[in-house]
Write a protein that holds these residues in place. Structure first.
Motif, PDB file in Angstrom:
ATOM      1  N   ARG A   3       0.842  -1.203   0.000  1.00 20.68           N
ATOM      2  CA  ARG A   3       0.000   0.000   0.000  1.00 20.68           C
ATOM      3  C   ARG A   3       0.882   1.260   0.000  1.00 20.68           C
ATOM      4  N   ASP A  43       0.717   3.625  -3.274  1.00 17.39           N
ATOM      5  CA  ASP A  43       0.157   4.954  -3.004  1.00 17.39           C
ATOM      6  C   ASP A  43       1.170   6.062  -3.275  1.00 17.39           C
ATOM      7  N   GLU A  44       2.431   5.861  -2.889  1.00 14.38           N
ATOM      8  CA  GLU A  44       3.438   6.898  -3.122  1.00 14.38           C
ATOM      9  C   GLU A  44       3.695   7.090  -4.619  1.00 14.38           C
ATOM     10  N   ARG A  52       1.491   6.560  -7.045  1.00 13.55           N
ATOM     11  CA  ARG A  52       0.301   7.242  -7.570  1.00 13.55           C
ATOM     12  C   ARG A  52       0.293   8.714  -7.139  1.00 13.55           C
ATOM     13  N   ASP A  53       0.601   8.976  -5.866  1.00 15.42           N
ATOM     14  CA  ASP A  53       0.589  10.354  -5.361  1.00 15.42           C
ATOM     15  C   ASP A  53       1.618  11.237  -6.053  1.00 15.42           C
TER      16      ASP A  53
END
Length: 128
Positions: free
Chosen positions: A28, A32-33, A35-36
């Motif tokens: 995760r 997430d990093e 995508r962010d």
């Protein structure tokens, strides 16, 4: 194929133990990093190693990106991690996005010591 490859050997990470020894937590974080930072995750594969007694051990994982990949391997017993973030710069310069992912993961892992390297890959044009 021109791109930026960020490589780190991280020692004695002071993060929450789950980040180093729980597949879902680490996956995760990495996805997430990416995508962010504005990169495009296409898929991820993270593998949970187990001790003989059934307790969680390290994790190895890869996030496949449209721009290339992130790879990470953990050794919770010593708090060590290897991290690679490689991005291609074919249709746009993704170097700042790669650096953002790299730094955010390092900030989460909180290593006491590290060896970090930046490698420019491909045919680098000569400066005028």
């Amino acid at each position: 194929m021109n791109g930026l490859h960020l490589i780190a050997d991280l020692y004695d990470c002071q993060c929450t133990p789950a980040v180093l020894e729980d597949r879902a937590v680490l996956e995760r974080l990495c996805v997430d990093e990416c995508r962010d930072a504005g990169l495009t995750p296409l898929g991820a594969y993270f593998y949970q190693f187990m001790h003989d007694d059934g307790q969680k051990a390290g994790v190895t994982g890869t996030v496949v990106l449209a721009e290339s990949h992130l790879a990470i391997h953990t050794w919770p017993e010593s708090g060590d991690v290897t991290l690679d973030v490689y991005v291609c710069n074919f249709s746009r310069d993704n170097s700042d996005r790669a650096r953002q992912v790299f730094q955010r993961v390092l900030d989460t892992l909180k290593p006491r010591d590290s060896a970090c390297h930046e490698v420019l890959r491909g045919k680098i044009p000569a400066e005028a």
